[in-house]
Design an enzyme around this catalytic site. Structure first.
Site, short mmCIF file in Angstrom:
data_model
loop_
_atom_site.label_atom_id
_atom_site.label_comp_id
_atom_site.label_asym_id
_atom_site.label_seq_id
_atom_site.Cartn_x
_atom_site.Cartn_y
_atom_site.Cartn_z
N THR A 69 82.03 111.75 118.52
CA THR A 69 81.61 110.67 119.42
C THR A 69 80.10 110.54 119.43
OG1 THR A 69 81.80 109.70 121.62
CG2 THR A 69 81.47 112.07 121.55
N HIS A 70 79.65 109.28 119.61
CA HIS A 70 78.23 109.04 119.88
C HIS A 70 78.04 108.64 121.35
CE1 HIS A 70 77.41 109.30 115.66
NE2 HIS A 70 77.90 108.14 115.33
N SER B 224 72.44 111.63 113.23
CA SER B 224 71.78 112.91 113.51
C SER B 224 72.44 114.09 112.81
CB SER B 224 71.81 113.15 115.03
OG SER B 224 71.13 112.12 115.69
N THR C 230 78.43 113.66 110.57
CA THR C 230 79.44 113.79 109.52
C THR C 230 79.39 115.18 108.89
OG1 THR C 230 78.89 111.48 109.10
CG2 THR C 230 80.38 112.55 107.53
N MET D 76 79.23 116.55 99.40
CA MET D 76 79.75 115.54 100.33
C MET D 76 79.51 114.12 99.82
SD MET D 76 79.33 117.16 104.16
CE MET D 76 79.68 115.61 104.94
N LYS E 293 70.07 110.45 101.77
CA LYS E 293 69.17 111.45 101.18
C LYS E 293 69.38 112.84 101.76
CE LYS E 293 65.09 108.82 99.81
NZ LYS E 293 63.68 108.63 100.11
N THR F 222 80.04 121.87 102.06
CA THR F 222 79.43 120.82 102.89
C THR F 222 78.00 120.50 102.47
OG1 THR F 222 78.71 122.45 104.53
CG2 THR F 222 80.86 121.41 104.91
S1 PPS Z 1 76.74 108.55 111.62
O1 PPS Z 1 76.95 107.32 110.84
O2 PPS Z 1 76.05 108.24 112.87
O3 PPS Z 1 77.94 109.33 111.85
O4 PPS Z 1 75.74 109.38 110.71
P1 PPS Z 1 75.51 110.95 110.74
O5 PPS Z 1 76.57 111.61 109.97
O6 PPS Z 1 75.26 111.40 112.12
O7 PPS Z 1 74.12 111.11 109.98
C1 PPS Z 1 73.92 110.64 108.68
C2 PPS Z 1 72.72 111.37 108.12
O8 PPS Z 1 73.11 112.73 107.79
C3 PPS Z 1 72.90 112.94 106.42
N1 PPS Z 1 73.90 113.87 105.88
C4 PPS Z 1 73.60 115.10 105.44
N2 PPS Z 1 72.44 115.79 105.42
C5 PPS Z 1 72.48 117.05 104.88
N3 PPS Z 1 73.59 117.63 104.38
C6 PPS Z 1 74.77 116.97 104.40
N4 PPS Z 1 75.86 117.55 103.90
C7 PPS Z 1 74.81 115.66 104.95
N5 PPS Z 1 75.79 114.74 105.11
C8 PPS Z 1 75.22 113.67 105.68
C9 PPS Z 1 73.02 111.56 105.81
O9 PPS Z 1 72.50 111.50 104.52
C10 PPS Z 1 72.24 110.74 106.83
O10 PPS Z 1 70.83 110.97 106.78
P2 PPS Z 1 69.84 110.15 105.83
O11 PPS Z 1 68.46 110.50 106.31
O12 PPS Z 1 70.16 108.70 106.00
O13 PPS Z 1 70.07 110.64 104.45
#
Ligand code: PPS
Length: 349
Positions: free
Chosen positions: A151-152, A68, A71, A275, A303, A270
């Protein structure tokens, strides 16, 4: 250990299905606590420790349902709270700077833990067992202050007084994109090693049969606390739409006092482009399955868009998912999720 009543067991058929589709969960999954949060069965050694963990006032917890925007938010919050220390952000793994609270419960028991982490753990606990004594929980405990912890876990598995003790940033994302993102993640990472296709994943999703399910229960518990002064509720889609606006909200909530110019720097640092190319925020190659490595799908940061789900949901899957969306009831009604980028500038309820 939690008492028996706090653990819900899957049926024999469900367990078989999980083990067949997720090669990482050899011991199967169990449901924990009131919302039956699904974790690998060895989690029972840790769940009480999670609820008894001593958070302190200066901690910030990033609490999310998987995929969600955790990271992204961790990197933002860590950077804001550490004086824009871009050098350390590049040199030190995010897992060390912002530890994953329940990772002891999640990693595949049959795989080896990073030797450097094991060596450090054994130097502190010569007679200890890094797999059952909570090596990752200890990393969270020992993280340098101010701690920013990921945390999740749903609120019901965290200390009951967490919001009276420290600040929590909760990030929610529309479940269609979460489902697609999670499918890729669970396929690529060796802790889970999902071997089905996307329709199989949707099928398991709609029955809450996957790691850290269920989605609605997690969100419901967070929504119930949304007005608490120590909880900041963010949406991934809002961050995508206007990151500066959300950074300003974070700046006020965290009390970091950064200037507009500094917030701009945080935004750049970020961005998904930066990233994706920063090894410190990506898992090491050996965290991926052999297949993912061969196919070049080492895309933990993938993505980062709103609406990728349209590329995955066939009309049949859409019908199935729609029925699941309706099980969200009041919670679903309380939130109007944004499913398309062009929707992202409408006012949220
Ligand atoms: S996890 O594994 O549960 O901790 O994953 P999480 O970090 O919650 O979510 C991963 C999705 O966030 C996207 N992501 C980003 N989006 C926009 N900007 C930045 N900087 C960014 N960093 C991570 C990541 O690509 C995952 O989404 P999807 O749709 O798979 O691309």
């Amino acid at each position: 250990m939690m008492s028996k009543e706090d653990i819900a067991f899957l049926t024999e058929e469900e367990q078989q299905e999980v083990k067949l589709k997720f090669l990482g969960f050899r011991q199967g999954l169990v449901g924990v606590g009131p919302i039956r949060h699904l974790l690998p069965s060895h989690c029972t050694a840790f769940t009480k420790k999670y609820q008894n963990f001593k958070f302190c006032e200066s901690d910030v917890v990033i609490a999310t349902f998987p995929r969600s925007g955790t990271t992204w938010t961790q990197e933002i919050v860590w950077t804001m709270r550490n004086g824009l220390d871009f050098k350390t952000a590049s040199n030190v793994s995010l897992n060390v700077r912002s530890p994953f609270f329940e990772f002891d419960s999640i990693y595949a028991m049959h795989k080896d833990i990073r030797p450097d982490l094991v060596a450090k753990f054994l130097s502190r606990h010569p007679d200890g067992d890094p797999k059952t004594d909570g090596l990752f929980l200890e990393l969270a405990e020992m993280a340098p202050s101010p701690r920013t912890i990921k945390t999740h876990l749903p609120f019901s598995l965290l200390p009951p007084d967490i919001l009276e003790t420290c600040k929590v940033v909760y990030v929610a994302r529309n479940p269609r994109d979460v489902c697609v993102s999670y499918y890729h993640h669970q396929t690529a990472l060796e802790t889970s090693e999902f071997i089905g296709d996307f329709p199989d994943f949707v099928d398991l999703w709609c029955r809450d049969l996957y790691l850290q399910a269920p989605f609605w229960g997690h969100l419901k518990e967070a929504l119930a606390k949304r007005q608490h002064r120590n909880l900041l509720f963010l949406f991934y889609e809002d961050m995508k739409e206007n990151l500066m606006r959300e950074l300003k909200r974070l700046n006020a909530f965290l009390g970091t006092g950064l200037t507009e110019e500094q917030l701009q720097q945080v935004a750049e640092h970020t961005s998904i482009g930066q990233m994706k190319n920063r090894p410190s925020v990506n898992p090491p190659a050996n965290a991926y399955t052999e297949r993912a490595r061969k196919e070049g799908k080492q895309d933990f940061i993938r993505k980062g868009t709103i609406g990728d789900w349209v590329n995955y949901f066939t009309p049949e899957l859409e019908t199935k998912f729609q029925a699941w969306l309706e099980t969200g009831g009041e919670v679903a009604g309380e939130i109007s999720f944004k499913y398309h980028a062009e929707q992202a500038d409408t006012l949220r309820k």
